[in-house]
Write an enzyme that holds these catalytic residues in place. Structure first.
Site, PDB file in Angstrom:
ATOM      1  CG  ASN A   1      -1.830   1.198   1.294  1.00  0.00           C
ATOM      2  OD1 ASN A   1      -2.461   1.547   0.294  1.00  0.00           O
ATOM      3  ND2 ASN A   1      -1.926   1.854   2.448  1.00  0.00           N
TER       4      ASN A   1
ATOM      5  CG  HIS B   1      -1.228   6.829   3.932  1.00  0.00           C
ATOM      6  ND1 HIS B   1      -2.587   6.906   3.680  1.00  0.00           N
ATOM      7  CD2 HIS B   1      -0.983   7.705   4.926  1.00  0.00           C
ATOM      8  CE1 HIS B   1      -3.124   7.789   4.504  1.00  0.00           C
ATOM      9  NE2 HIS B   1      -2.175   8.287   5.266  1.00  0.00           N
TER      10      HIS B   1
HETATM   11  C1  GAR Z   1      -2.393   8.481  -3.291  1.00  0.00           C
HETATM   12  O1  GAR Z   1      -1.822   9.640  -2.756  1.00  0.00           O
HETATM   13  C2  GAR Z   1      -2.418   7.368  -2.267  1.00  0.00           C
HETATM   14  O2  GAR Z   1      -1.361   7.387  -1.385  1.00  0.00           O
HETATM   15  C3  GAR Z   1      -3.690   7.677  -1.530  1.00  0.00           C
HETATM   16  O3  GAR Z   1      -4.590   7.980  -2.543  1.00  0.00           O
HETATM   17  C4  GAR Z   1      -3.886   8.667  -3.583  1.00  0.00           C
HETATM   18  C5  GAR Z   1      -4.295   8.040  -4.888  1.00  0.00           C
HETATM   19  O4  GAR Z   1      -3.907   8.842  -5.951  1.00  0.00           O
HETATM   20  N1  GAR Z   1      -4.079   6.581  -0.719  1.00  0.00           N
HETATM   21  C6  GAR Z   1      -4.568   6.717   0.509  1.00  0.00           C
HETATM   22  O5  GAR Z   1      -4.866   7.796   0.992  1.00  0.00           O
HETATM   23  C7  GAR Z   1      -4.770   5.420   1.262  1.00  0.00           C
HETATM   24  N2  GAR Z   1      -5.124   5.693   2.592  1.00  0.00           N
HETATM   25  P1  GAR Z   1      -4.041   8.333  -7.451  1.00  0.00           P
HETATM   26  O6  GAR Z   1      -5.402   7.652  -7.589  1.00  0.00           O
HETATM   27  O7  GAR Z   1      -3.940   9.562  -8.282  1.00  0.00           O
HETATM   28  O8  GAR Z   1      -2.909   7.370  -7.687  1.00  0.00           O
END
Ligand code: GAR
Length: 194
Positions: free
Chosen positions: A106, A108
């Site tokens: 994952n 974050h």
């Molecule tokens: C990313 O920043 C990822 O780390 C976050 O969602 C975004 C997805 O961006 N995930 C979380 O917050 C998990 N808790 P993307 O769809 O543009 O790749």
């Protein structure tokens, strides 16, 4: 190394992985990309790249357990070495993770264990920290918990808004994710279960 990527949204980090694979900078195979809802840009991007996709809509299952089991079966059908949650905004069960030998990665947009959850960037800004960052980790069945593999800090500029900060974090996040995948593919970094 074969991976299956799970997305819930725009999939810009996934796009960076696709681009690295296409450019020959990352020797892995993206076996499939799956989403928990219809109409995500992440799935559209994957279709455009010619990657197999699937959607298992969380809301069309009567229980979380049924959805989770169906997702595990679908992901397992691609025989992945590693499953990547890339902006996948659902928690999966311990059974799901065990089925893939704990190899559930994952990313974050915060320095875990600080600011887990769906709004890691907003929560860091609201708290008023001066430095945040991003984390790549082996996920367990908690919310953004599990052994940390890589982290990098990002300083918060005065008056910066959530969107601009998230974009700057994602630039770092993409590099870390690609590095971790490269190290896993080369065997430099070991998966949790051999
Ligand atoms: C990313 O920043 C990822 O780390 C976050 O969602 C975004 C997805 O961006 N995930 C979380 O917050 C998990 N808790 P993307 O769809 O543009 O790749």
């Amino acid at each position: 190394m074969r991976i299956v990527v799970l997305v819930s949204g725009t999939g810009s980090n996934l796009q960076a992985v696709i681009d690295a694979v296409t450019a020959g900078d990352l020797e892995i195979e993206i076996a499939a990309v799956g989403a928990d809802r219809e109409g995500t840009y992440g799935i559209e991007r994957s279709d455009e790249a010619g990657i197999e996709t699937f959607v298992l809509n969380f809301n069309s299952f009567s229980t979380r357990e049924e959805w989770d089991a169906a997702l595990a079966d679908k992901v397992a059908s691609y025989g992945p070495d590693v499953v990547v949650s890339s902006g996948f905004m659902r928690i999966v069960s311990p059974e799901f993770i065990e089925r893939f030998g704990g190899r559930y990665l994952n990313t974050h947009p915060a320095l875990l264990p600080a600011f887990p959850g769906a709004h890691g960037v907003r929560d860091a800004l609201e708290y008023g920290v001066k430095v945040t960052g991003c984390t790549v980790h082996w996920a367990d069945a908690g919310v953004d918990t599990g052994p940390i593999i890589a982290q990098e800090s990002v300083a918060i500029a005065d008056g910066e808004d959530e969107e601009s900060l998230h974009e700057r974090i994602k630039v770092v996040e993409r590099r870390l994710l690609i590095d971790v995948l490269r190290q896993l593919a080369s065997g430099e970094l070991k998966t949790p279960v051999a």
